[in-house]
Design a protein around this motif. Structure first.
Motif, PDB file in Angstrom:
ATOM      1  N   ASN A  55      61.794  -6.542 -24.180  1.00 42.91           N
ATOM      2  CA  ASN A  55      61.382  -6.913 -22.832  1.00 42.91           C
ATOM      3  C   ASN A  55      60.320  -5.983 -22.257  1.00 42.91           C
ATOM      4  N   TYR A  56      59.902  -4.984 -23.014  1.00 42.89           N
ATOM      5  CA  TYR A  56      58.949  -3.981 -22.534  1.00 42.89           C
ATOM      6  C   TYR A  56      57.683  -4.633 -21.979  1.00 42.89           C
ATOM      7  N   GLU A  57      57.108  -5.561 -22.720  1.00 40.66           N
ATOM      8  CA  GLU A  57      55.860  -6.193 -22.300  1.00 40.66           C
ATOM      9  C   GLU A  57      56.032  -6.929 -20.972  1.00 40.66           C
ATOM     10  N   GLN A  58      57.136  -7.642 -20.822  1.00 41.10           N
ATOM     11  CA  GLN A  58      57.372  -8.370 -19.567  1.00 41.10           C
ATOM     12  C   GLN A  58      57.565  -7.383 -18.411  1.00 41.10           C
ATOM     13  N   ILE A  59      58.262  -6.298 -18.651  1.00 39.24           N
ATOM     14  CA  ILE A  59      58.466  -5.301 -17.602  1.00 39.24           C
ATOM     15  C   ILE A  59      57.139  -4.661 -17.213  1.00 39.24           C
ATOM     16  N   ARG A  60      56.295  -4.352 -18.207  1.00 33.92           N
ATOM     17  CA  ARG A  60      54.970  -3.803 -17.918  1.00 33.92           C
ATOM     18  C   ARG A  60      54.160  -4.774 -17.056  1.00 33.92           C
ATOM     19  N   GLU A  61      54.189  -6.043 -17.417  1.00 30.05           N
ATOM     20  CA  GLU A  61      53.464  -7.048 -16.647  1.00 30.05           C
ATOM     21  C   GLU A  61      53.994  -7.142 -15.216  1.00 30.05           C
ATOM     22  N   ASN A  62      55.316  -7.046 -15.057  1.00 31.59           N
ATOM     23  CA  ASN A  62      55.903  -7.076 -13.715  1.00 31.59           C
ATOM     24  C   ASN A  62      55.427  -5.888 -12.881  1.00 31.59           C
ATOM     25  N   HIS A  63      55.382  -4.709 -13.503  1.00 31.08           N
ATOM     26  CA  HIS A  63      54.897  -3.517 -12.793  1.00 31.08           C
ATOM     27  C   HIS A  63      53.422  -3.662 -12.427  1.00 31.08           C
ATOM     28  N   GLU A  64      52.631  -4.235 -13.323  1.00 32.98           N
ATOM     29  CA  GLU A  64      51.215  -4.433 -13.032  1.00 32.98           C
ATOM     30  C   GLU A  64      51.031  -5.435 -11.888  1.00 32.98           C
ATOM     31  N   GLN A  65      51.861  -6.475 -11.858  1.00 35.36           N
ATOM     32  CA  GLN A  65      51.768  -7.440 -10.765  1.00 35.36           C
ATOM     33  C   GLN A  65      52.158  -6.800  -9.435  1.00 35.36           C
ATOM     34  N   ARG A  66      53.199  -5.967  -9.447  1.00 35.21           N
ATOM     35  CA  ARG A  66      53.585  -5.235  -8.227  1.00 35.21           C
ATOM     36  C   ARG A  66      52.449  -4.329  -7.768  1.00 35.21           C
ATOM     37  N   ALA A  67      51.777  -3.694  -8.711  1.00 37.24           N
ATOM     38  CA  ALA A  67      50.642  -2.825  -8.370  1.00 37.24           C
ATOM     39  C   ALA A  67      49.525  -3.641  -7.716  1.00 37.24           C
ATOM     40  N   GLU A  68      49.213  -4.799  -8.284  1.00 38.90           N
ATOM     41  CA  GLU A  68      48.178  -5.654  -7.700  1.00 38.90           C
ATOM     42  C   GLU A  68      48.559  -6.106  -6.296  1.00 38.90           C
ATOM     43  N   ASN A  69      49.831  -6.451  -6.107  1.00 38.68           N
ATOM     44  CA  ASN A  69      50.299  -6.854  -4.779  1.00 38.68           C
ATOM     45  C   ASN A  69      50.170  -5.702  -3.784  1.00 38.68           C
ATOM     46  N   LEU A  70      50.581  -4.512  -4.201  1.00 39.58           N
ATOM     47  CA  LEU A  70      50.478  -3.328  -3.346  1.00 39.58           C
ATOM     48  C   LEU A  70      49.024  -3.074  -2.966  1.00 39.58           C
ATOM     49  N   LEU A  71      48.137  -3.121  -3.954  1.00 40.03           N
ATOM     50  CA  LEU A  71      46.724  -2.858  -3.676  1.00 40.03           C
ATOM     51  C   LEU A  71      46.108  -3.959  -2.815  1.00 40.03           C
ATOM     52  N   GLY A  72      46.594  -5.171  -2.942  1.00 37.96           N
ATOM     53  CA  GLY A  72      46.154  -6.249  -2.050  1.00 37.96           C
ATOM     54  C   GLY A  72      46.554  -5.952  -0.612  1.00 37.96           C
ATOM     55  N   ASP A  73      47.783  -5.462  -0.417  1.00 36.88           N
ATOM     56  CA  ASP A  73      48.243  -5.082   0.918  1.00 36.88           C
ATOM     57  C   ASP A  73      47.402  -3.935   1.479  1.00 36.88           C
ATOM     58  N   VAL A  74      47.044  -2.999   0.609  1.00 43.98           N
ATOM     59  CA  VAL A  74      46.214  -1.863   1.015  1.00 43.98           C
ATOM     60  C   VAL A  74      44.832  -2.352   1.454  1.00 43.98           C
ATOM     61  N   ARG A  75      44.256  -3.267   0.689  1.00 43.74           N
ATOM     62  CA  ARG A  75      42.940  -3.828   1.074  1.00 43.74           C
ATOM     63  C   ARG A  75      43.026  -4.528   2.432  1.00 43.74           C
ATOM     64  N   ASP A  76      44.141  -5.250   2.653  1.00 42.98           N
ATOM     65  CA  ASP A  76      44.326  -5.930   3.942  1.00 42.98           C
ATOM     66  C   ASP A  76      44.385  -4.930   5.096  1.00 42.98           C
ATOM     67  N   ARG A  77      45.092  -3.814   4.896  1.00 41.02           N
ATOM     68  CA  ARG A  77      45.171  -2.775   5.940  1.00 41.02           C
ATOM     69  C   ARG A  77      43.773  -2.233   6.249  1.00 41.02           C
ATOM     70  N   ALA A  78      43.015  -1.989   5.202  1.00 41.45           N
ATOM     71  CA  ALA A  78      41.663  -1.466   5.397  1.00 41.45           C
ATOM     72  C   ALA A  78      40.787  -2.492   6.113  1.00 41.45           C
ATOM     73  N   ASP A  79      40.910  -3.761   5.725  1.00 41.22           N
ATOM     74  CA  ASP A  79      40.136  -4.827   6.375  1.00 41.22           C
ATOM     75  C   ASP A  79      40.428  -4.876   7.871  1.00 41.22           C
ATOM     76  N   GLU A  80      41.702  -4.676   8.242  1.00 37.84           N
ATOM     77  CA  GLU A  80      42.077  -4.682   9.657  1.00 37.84           C
ATOM     78  C   GLU A  80      41.352  -3.587  10.429  1.00 37.84           C
ATOM     79  N   LYS A  81      41.023  -2.496   9.743  1.00 34.46           N
ATOM     80  CA  LYS A  81      40.301  -1.382  10.370  1.00 34.46           C
ATOM     81  C   LYS A  81      38.787  -1.546  10.233  1.00 34.46           C
ATOM     82  N   GLY A  82      38.361  -2.615   9.551  1.00 28.40           N
ATOM     83  CA  GLY A  82      36.947  -2.849   9.355  1.00 28.40           C
ATOM     84  C   GLY A  82      36.325  -1.959   8.290  1.00 28.40           C
TER      85      GLY A  82
END
Length: 144
Positions: A55-82
């Motif tokens: 299951n290592y590969e699936q777990i790695r992919e899940n962690h990468e997806q969580r990272a992308e989601n987190l970074l998307g949230d970070v981009r949204d916070r920055a966008d709010e500040k212009g």
């Protein structure tokens, strides 16, 4: 004045406060939100016995997806500040990856939360912020 600020981010409030600090203090700088996926988390999730490693590969992919989601949230916070920011994630040792990125990406300042990881992993690994502050090739601001 800093021209390129690195902000390591995870899901902690302290890392979000470090991001807010960087956005407010360095609005004209290139800001890179940087997330490190610790491969030790893969092994913790899979265990080391039996067929769990399949299951290592699936777990790695899940962690990468969580990272992308987190970074998307970070981009949204920055966008709010212009403020437009760059984002990146890597797999590796957390403090080592942050320091290597700072060296290789022409970063001239790091803004990091005072602590992110909690519990036993923080006790065993020591404070990431402390390691980064001690080993960073550039000035570090630790945000509480």
């Amino acid at each position: 004045m800093a021209e390129h600020v690195l902000v390591p981010v995870d899901e902690s409030e302290q890392s979000m406060q470090a991001l807010e600090f960087a956005l407010e203090e360095y609005p004209d700088a290139t800001i890179t939100a940087f997330h490190v996926i610790d491969p030790a988390d893969f092994y913790a999730a899979t265990g080391i016995e039996g067929g769990a490693m399949a299951n290592y590969e699936q777990i790695r992919e899940n962690h990468e997806q969580r990272a992308e989601n987190l970074l998307g949230d970070v981009r949204d916070r920055a966008d709010e500040k212009g403020v437009e920011i760059e984002t990146e994630h890597v797999i590796g040792g957390v403090s080592r990856s942050i320091i290597e990125y700072a060296e290789e990406a022409d970063v001239d300042h790091v803004a990091i939360g005072s602590h992110g990881r909690t519990g036993a992993s923080r006790i065993l690994l020591g404070s990431v912020a402390e390691k980064v502050a001690r080993r960073s090739p550039v000035p570090v601001t630790i945000v509480r």
